[in-house]
Design an enzyme around this catalytic site. Structure first.
Site, PDB file in Angstrom:
ATOM      1  N   CYS A  83      44.537 104.352  35.299  1.00  0.00           N
ATOM      2  CA  CYS A  83      44.517 104.195  33.908  1.00  0.00           C
ATOM      3  C   CYS A  83      43.989 105.761  33.296  1.00  0.00           C
ATOM      4  CB  CYS A  83      43.407 103.204  33.319  1.00  0.00           C
ATOM      5  SG  CYS A  83      43.579 101.580  34.405  1.00  0.00           S
ATOM      6  N   HIS A 107      39.057 103.900  25.068  1.00  0.00           N
ATOM      7  CA  HIS A 107      39.863 103.350  26.374  1.00  0.00           C
ATOM      8  C   HIS A 107      39.870 101.876  26.179  1.00  0.00           C
ATOM      9  CE1 HIS A 107      41.885 103.153  30.063  1.00  0.00           C
ATOM     10  NE2 HIS A 107      40.935 102.437  30.578  1.00  0.00           N
ATOM     11  N   GLU A 149      31.502 101.526  27.499  1.00  0.00           N
ATOM     12  CA  GLU A 149      32.072 102.275  26.673  1.00  0.00           C
ATOM     13  C   GLU A 149      31.250 102.653  25.342  1.00  0.00           C
ATOM     14  OE1 GLU A 149      36.342 102.439  26.194  1.00  0.00           O
ATOM     15  OE2 GLU A 149      36.234 104.677  25.084  1.00  0.00           O
ATOM     16  N   LYS A 156      44.624  99.093  22.405  1.00  0.00           N
ATOM     17  CA  LYS A 156      45.015  98.121  23.607  1.00  0.00           C
ATOM     18  C   LYS A 156      45.294  96.573  22.932  1.00  0.00           C
ATOM     19  CE  LYS A 156      43.947 101.246  27.079  1.00  0.00           C
ATOM     20  NZ  LYS A 156      43.512 102.191  26.468  1.00  0.00           N
ATOM     21  N   HIS A 172      47.582  97.136  27.936  1.00  0.00           N
ATOM     22  CA  HIS A 172      47.014  98.430  28.796  1.00  0.00           C
ATOM     23  C   HIS A 172      48.123  98.870  29.308  1.00  0.00           C
ATOM     24  CE1 HIS A 172      44.932 100.975  30.898  1.00  0.00           C
ATOM     25  NE2 HIS A 172      43.874 100.513  31.414  1.00  0.00           N
ATOM     26  N   PHE A 217      39.421 102.760  37.536  1.00  0.00           N
ATOM     27  CA  PHE A 217      38.762 102.444  38.937  1.00  0.00           C
ATOM     28  C   PHE A 217      38.620 103.704  39.939  1.00  0.00           C
ATOM     29  CE2 PHE A 217      41.152  98.038  39.009  1.00  0.00           C
ATOM     30  CZ  PHE A 217      39.951  97.258  38.537  1.00  0.00           C
TER      31      PHE A 217
END
Lengths: 97, 408
Positions: B165, B303, B314, B332, B337, B394
């Site tokens: 991502c 994000h 976040e 999003k 996403h 990740f």
């Protein structure tokens, strides 16, 4: 499958898989100059022909073919001989890097 | 201290809500949703999520077969977006082939659909004979960058950023670096990804995919909302032309915006669990790199993917830097996403926000339950001079890009 079925199937593969115009796909058409097929396409053509006809084709033989008519003749020959050629032990493929 | 900006001279996008920046931004302001239900995912037992955000009506035939044969869907999105970006920037063919134009483009992996087809063939036939020559070229992790370079004739450096991502933001950061260092005059930078059930499945098994809104797809994902239940996987591409400003001006091109700075950190704490400290450090580094103070930022394009843990982390990170002074919203809720494409698509939206003087709100945000940021759910009209765009992935990957208005 008779000879005309073989030719029709080959031409259909060339038209559908390689997005060629049916009018271009004539026996005298050059695979490289007229149809703009290259070595990657040759590998994929072998895969498509093998799946369509249930036969094994030597990739090296296909790479040497010049025209659509050469493919017609080769596949017809395979059928008429009644003996499907064994696969080449190391099919010539585009070198990986 | 600012290390120097680079111009943005063109951009291209493919998204669940539009194939141009204008179309996309109109849809964001109108609050439209690109999410729909995928009934055919029923074929996979025990998969909870059934929602995704596809690019609708994409016709790959505009790409000639000789190029298209080495492309999966992600590379096709990348190529058409890059072509649009190059054309918008007015990059002539001679310049593209000069050795001074680079590709810095990422994706999560290569084409998952091509990889699925590859293994399906091998497993079903037990043979290697059915594998096409172009399969690997669609599967390889640098397939988007390579196909863009091949298609446009780019002969400068090629960088493929494949950090899930965060791929796009990493690419934009790399593009900025190439221009700053004088290694390229211009860079096609961004990311692309394709919607495949594998990504939805991976998030699903980790408890991170949205599964409660399968019958109401437009109600999910829900960034920062108390009822958020996870990610909705989307697809698309967002590509910028990042260019040395003097080079752009010398060829008569005007910047449409600027890349001011980039910051990146690794958590080295947990592969899957987000850490607010690492996120905050990335944002602070990006601001420092851009020479911008937090109070100078007009929008944070977050994000925030709609996961309970990620959004909260976040929000905590951003609150420590921006308090409640800056509008923070996530795209999003509209787009799902888009994984490796999200930073590129968000950068395109940020440029459009600066051009129009309006910030999109977060779709599906009704009851915020995170740190008390300014979290608009509707568009906010305001001059937008500076945008911070965050992306995390990740593996503890944290990135932030700082973009500035052309006239700023």
């Amino acid at each position: 499958m008779d000879a005309s079925d073989v030719i029709r199937t080959i031409d259909r593969i060339l038209v559908e898989d390689f997005e060629l115009d049916a009018e271009q796909v004539v026996p005298e058409a050059s695979l490289r100059e007229d149809l703009d097929l290259d070595s990657l396409d040759a590998v994929d053509l072998v895969v498509a022909l093998e799946k369509a006809f249930g036969i094994r084709i030597d990739a090296k033989v296909v790479e040497k073919m010049q025209t659509v008519g050469d493919i017609h003749a080769y596949v017809r020959g395979v059928f008429e001989s009644g003996e499907f050629p064994a696969a080449a032990p190391e099919p010539a493929r585009e070198a990986g890097k | 201290m600012a290390r120097g900006s680079a111009a943005i001279t063109g951009m291209g996008v493919r998204s669940p809500l539009g194939g141009t920046a204008g179309e996309l931004f109109d849809a964001l302001l109108a609050g439209r949703s690109g999410v729909r239900t995928f009934d055919d995912w029923d074929r996979i037992a025990d998969l909870g999520t059934r929602v995704g955000a596809p690019v609708p009506d994409f016709d790959p035939r505009r790409i000639p077969r000789k190029h298209r044969r080495t492309m999966g869907r992600c590379a096709m999105f990348g190529v058409v977006a890059a072509e649009d970006a190059a054309r918008a920037a007015g990059l002539a063919d001679g310049l593209l082939r000069s050795g001074r134009v680079a590709a810095a483009i990422g994706s999560t992996v290569g084409s998952t659909a091509a990889e699925e087809a590859f293994w399906r063939e091998v497993i079903e036939t037990g043979s290697a004979r059915g594998i096409r020559s172009t399969h690997f070229l669609q599967v390889m992790s640098h397939t988007v960058a390579a196909n863009v370079a091949m298609y446009l004739g780019l002969s400068g450096p090629m960088i493929a950023t494949n950090a899930a991502c965060a791929s796009s933001n990493q690419a934009i950061g790399a593009g900025l670096g190439l221009v700053r260092n004088g290694d390229a005059d211009a860079v096609l930078a961004g990311g692309a990804d394709e919607l495949h059930v594998m990504a939805a499945l991976v998030f699903d098994v980790m408890g991170g995919a949205s599964a409660s809104f399968n019958d109401r797809p437009e109600a999910t994902p829900r960034p920062f909302d108390r009822d958020r239940d996870g990610i909705v996987v989307g697809e698309g591409a967002g590509i910028l032309v990042i260019e040395d400003e003097a080079h752009a001006r010398a060829r008569g091109a005007s910047p449409i915006a600027r890349v001011l700075g980039y910051g990146a950190t690794s958590d080295a704490v947990n592969m899957a669990h987000p850490a607010p400290e690492g996120m905050a450090r990335a944002v602070r580094l990006a601001l420092e790199d851009a020479g911008v103070a937090p109070e100078d930022v007009d929008w944070v394009c977050a994000h925030a993917t709609g996961t309970p843990v990620g959004d909260a982390a976040e929000a905590e990170a951003l609150y420590g830097i921006f308090g409640d002074r800056v509008p923070v919203s996530s795209l999003k809720g509209h787009l799902g996403h888009t994984l490796g494409a999200c930073g590129g698509i968000e950068a395109v939206a940020a440029v459009e926000a600066m051009r129009r003087g309006v910030v999109p709100g977060t779709r599906n945000l009704e009851h915020p339950d995170v740190a008390p940021l300014w979290l608009p759910s509707e568009p906010v009209e305001r001059p937008v001079e500076v945008v911070v765009s965050t992306n995390f992935a990740f593996g503890g990957v944290n990135t932030a890009v700082v973009l500035g208005r052309a006239e700023g």
